[in-house]
Design an enzyme around this catalytic site. Structure first.
Site, PDB file in Angstrom:
ATOM      1  N   ASP A  71      -3.453 -18.244   0.317  1.00  0.00           N
ATOM      2  CA  ASP A  71      -4.448 -18.900  -0.550  1.00  0.00           C
ATOM      3  C   ASP A  71      -5.191 -19.989   0.222  1.00  0.00           C
ATOM      4  O   ASP A  71      -6.415 -20.126   0.121  1.00  0.00           O
ATOM      5  CB  ASP A  71      -3.801 -19.441  -1.844  1.00  0.00           C
ATOM      6  CG  ASP A  71      -2.496 -20.187  -1.610  1.00  0.00           C
ATOM      7  OD1 ASP A  71      -1.991 -20.201  -0.462  1.00  0.00           O
ATOM      8  OD2 ASP A  71      -1.964 -20.767  -2.582  1.00  0.00           O
ATOM      9  N   TYR A 118       0.827  -1.211   0.000  1.00  0.00           N
ATOM     10  CA  TYR A 118       0.000   0.000   0.000  1.00  0.00           C
ATOM     11  C   TYR A 118       0.864   1.266   0.000  1.00  0.00           C
ATOM     12  O   TYR A 118       0.476   2.293  -0.535  1.00  0.00           O
ATOM     13  CB  TYR A 118      -0.895   0.039   1.241  1.00  0.00           C
ATOM     14  CG  TYR A 118      -2.238  -0.611   1.077  1.00  0.00           C
ATOM     15  CD1 TYR A 118      -2.342  -1.962   0.768  1.00  0.00           C
ATOM     16  CD2 TYR A 118      -3.408   0.115   1.247  1.00  0.00           C
ATOM     17  CE1 TYR A 118      -3.574  -2.559   0.632  1.00  0.00           C
ATOM     18  CE2 TYR A 118      -4.644  -0.479   1.117  1.00  0.00           C
ATOM     19  CZ  TYR A 118      -4.722  -1.818   0.807  1.00  0.00           C
ATOM     20  OH  TYR A 118      -5.939  -2.411   0.677  1.00  0.00           O
ATOM     21  N   LYS A 158       2.626 -15.540   2.427  1.00  0.00           N
ATOM     22  CA  LYS A 158       2.877 -16.257   1.168  1.00  0.00           C
ATOM     23  C   LYS A 158       4.381 -16.526   1.137  1.00  0.00           C
ATOM     24  O   LYS A 158       5.108 -16.096   0.226  1.00  0.00           O
ATOM     25  CB  LYS A 158       2.404 -15.379  -0.012  1.00  0.00           C
ATOM     26  CG  LYS A 158       2.374 -16.077  -1.352  1.00  0.00           C
ATOM     27  CD  LYS A 158       1.266 -17.093  -1.511  1.00  0.00           C
ATOM     28  CE  LYS A 158       1.453 -17.863  -2.799  1.00  0.00           C
ATOM     29  NZ  LYS A 158       0.524 -19.001  -2.936  1.00  0.00           N
ATOM     30  N   ASP A 169     -12.299  -8.789   4.371  1.00  0.00           N
ATOM     31  CA  ASP A 169     -13.588  -8.669   3.680  1.00  0.00           C
ATOM     32  C   ASP A 169     -14.225 -10.039   3.508  1.00  0.00           C
ATOM     33  O   ASP A 169     -15.429 -10.221   3.690  1.00  0.00           O
ATOM     34  CB  ASP A 169     -13.412  -8.019   2.300  1.00  0.00           C
ATOM     35  CG  ASP A 169     -13.627  -6.505   2.355  1.00  0.00           C
ATOM     36  OD1 ASP A 169     -13.471  -5.934   3.458  1.00  0.00           O
ATOM     37  OD2 ASP A 169     -13.950  -5.903   1.317  1.00  0.00           O
ATOM     38  N   ASP A 197      -6.401  -6.887   4.019  1.00  0.00           N
ATOM     39  CA  ASP A 197      -7.522  -6.208   3.369  1.00  0.00           C
ATOM     40  C   ASP A 197      -8.452  -7.246   2.747  1.00  0.00           C
ATOM     41  O   ASP A 197      -9.673  -7.212   2.930  1.00  0.00           O
ATOM     42  CB  ASP A 197      -6.980  -5.261   2.294  1.00  0.00           C
ATOM     43  CG  ASP A 197      -8.096  -4.532   1.572  1.00  0.00           C
ATOM     44  OD1 ASP A 197      -9.001  -4.033   2.256  1.00  0.00           O
ATOM     45  OD2 ASP A 197      -8.069  -4.482   0.323  1.00  0.00           O
TER      46      ASP A 197
HETATM   47  C1  IPM Z   1     -10.339  -0.967   4.049  1.00  0.00           C
HETATM   48  C2  IPM Z   1     -10.583  -0.373   2.684  1.00  0.00           C
HETATM   49  C3  IPM Z   1      -9.418   0.514   2.328  1.00  0.00           C
HETATM   50  C4  IPM Z   1      -8.173  -0.355   2.227  1.00  0.00           C
HETATM   51  C5  IPM Z   1      -9.608   1.336   1.042  1.00  0.00           C
HETATM   52  C6  IPM Z   1     -10.874   2.164   1.088  1.00  0.00           C
HETATM   53  C7  IPM Z   1      -8.424   2.172   0.715  1.00  0.00           C
HETATM   54  O1  IPM Z   1     -10.796  -1.361   1.744  1.00  0.00           O
HETATM   55  O2  IPM Z   1     -10.276  -0.202   5.023  1.00  0.00           O
HETATM   56  O3  IPM Z   1     -10.214  -2.181   4.157  1.00  0.00           O
HETATM   57  O4  IPM Z   1      -7.909  -0.967   1.200  1.00  0.00           O
HETATM   58  O5  IPM Z   1      -7.451  -0.434   3.224  1.00  0.00           O
HETATM   59 MG    MG Z   2     -10.839  -3.297   2.530  1.00  0.00          MG
END
Ligand code: IPM
Ligand code: MG
Length: 371
Positions: A221, A142, A189, A249, A245
């Site tokens: 993975d 990032y 990884k 999710d 990240d």
């Molecule tokens: C998160 C989001 C952010 C990230 C984005 C909005 C930049 O997806 O907080 O997980 O990738 O960290």
């Molecule tokens: Mg995110």
């Protein structure tokens, strides 16, 4: 206790969900004789519209003078499909993480029995799911050097980690594991990436200081599969920025509703609390968004202030609303209550105004007023 809280509503549903958290925090302050002072700052697409900058310096100063930051959501569709946009709302979030030194993002993943039916997973996989993801938040790909060749046909993003960056988040994760079921899984990884091999080496060394914690190593993975196949095996998951990240999710959807999950981003001095959901622009201003992710983030903030009884009361109130079917549209498309009604119910619970046997017939469904 006196606390200064910086509030950043952000974009989309950010303002309406964060307002519910403030109601609940005010109720906590009244009940427990605390004094919470809020100062408001702009960030995201709203900040670009008003100032041209996704994170104006004024907002940063407000945050730096506060004890914690409560944040709503970021993002606007007008930027999503425009890869050439030079200024983007998300830059505000990345910058605030870096400037406030928020190196650890913490996302608890728990399932609620009354909501199992909403999960894409079968019920038998959901019982006893209770894990927490520690994502490194200010390093890795990032924040590495980004390049685009002059002829614009080649691009690169560097992924760099220094062992100090790994150690500080790892210490936090180990300490959490010690207070929980004492299992830490490093997701990496290491069969391919040099940075992952450094993570493994550092964790193996630190593990000696935390002899009571069992450490597992899992390739990302495989971890992506295991989160679906057998999520209850995890206790504390530690990983780098990008993997965190993605898997956070993934993990969030197994609970059935993205709208329920909170997060904390912790630094040495400051911490920021936000629901994990995005700005959900289609719902903005409609009073239909789920405020619980934000309200539980406020509870995490109280934990951070060492106000554990207060935080627990909020979680109890949330459990009570869910168990009694007081839910927003994302959870029940037919019988649902508005964002502000859920906020009011949780506030009432915190202030002891919920009669022990509530008569749901007396409540207006899908309206913000309780009669
Ligand atoms: C998160 C989001 C952010 C990230 C984005 C909005 C930049 O997806 O907080 O997980 O990738 O960290
Ligand atoms: Mg995110």
């Amino acid at each position: 206790m006196d606390k200064k809280i910086a509030v950043i509503f952000g974009d989309g549903i950010g303002p309406e969900v964060t307002q519910q958290s403030i109601k609940v925090l005010d109720a906590i302050a009244r009940q427990f004789k605390h004094n919470f002072k809020y100062q408001y700052g702009l960030m995201g697409a709203v900040a670009i519209d008003k100032t041209g900058n996704p994170l104006p310096d004024e907002t940063l100063q407000i945050c730096l003078k506060s004890d914690a930051v409560l944040f709503g959501a970021i993002g606007h569709p007008k930027y999503d499909n425009d890869p050439s946009a030079k200024v983007r709302p998300e830059q505000g979030l990345l910058k605030i993480r870096k400037e406030l030194g928020l190196f650890a993002n913490i996302r608890p993943v728990i399932t609620y029995t009354s909501l199992h039916y909403l999960s894409p997973l079968k019920n038998n996989r959901l019982e006893n799911v209770d894990f927490i993801i520690f994502r490194e938040l200010t390093g890795g790909i990032y924040f590495g050097k980004k390049q685009l060749s002059d002829d614009k046909t080649e691009a690169s993003d560097d992924c760099i980690y220094h062992r100090d960056e790994i150690e500080r988040v790892a210490h936090l994760a180990f300490q959490y594991a010690q207070k929980r079921r004492k299992v830490l899984t490093l997701v990496d990884k290491a069969n391919v990436l040099e940075t992952s091999r450094l993570w493994r080496k550092v964790i193996q060394e630190l593990a000696k200081q935390y002899a009571d914690v069992k450490v597992d190593y899992m390739f990302v993975d495989n971890a992506a599969m295991q989160i679906i196949l057998n999520p209850k095996q995890f206790d504390v998951v530690l990983t780098e920025n990008m993997f965190g990240d993605i898997i956070s999710d993934e993990a969030s959807v197994i609970t059935g509703s993205l709208g329920l999950l909170p997060s904390a981003s912790i630094g040495n001095k400051l911490a920021l609390f936000e629901p994990i959901h995005g700005s959900y622009p289609q719902a903005a201003g409609k009073n239909i968004a789920n405020p619980i992710g934000s309200i539980l983030s406020a509870a995490m903030m109280l934990d951070h202030f060492q106000l554990h009884t207060e935080a627990e009361l909020i979680r109890e109130a949330v459990q009570w609303t869910l168990a009694n079917g007081f839910v927003t549209k994302d959870i029940d498309p037919i019988n649902n209550y508005s964002t502000s009604t859920i906020g009011e119910l949780i506030t009432d619970y915190v202030e002891n105004r919920i009669p022990s046997k509530i008569n749901k017939e007396n409540m207006i469904i899908s309206k913000s007023t309780i009669i």
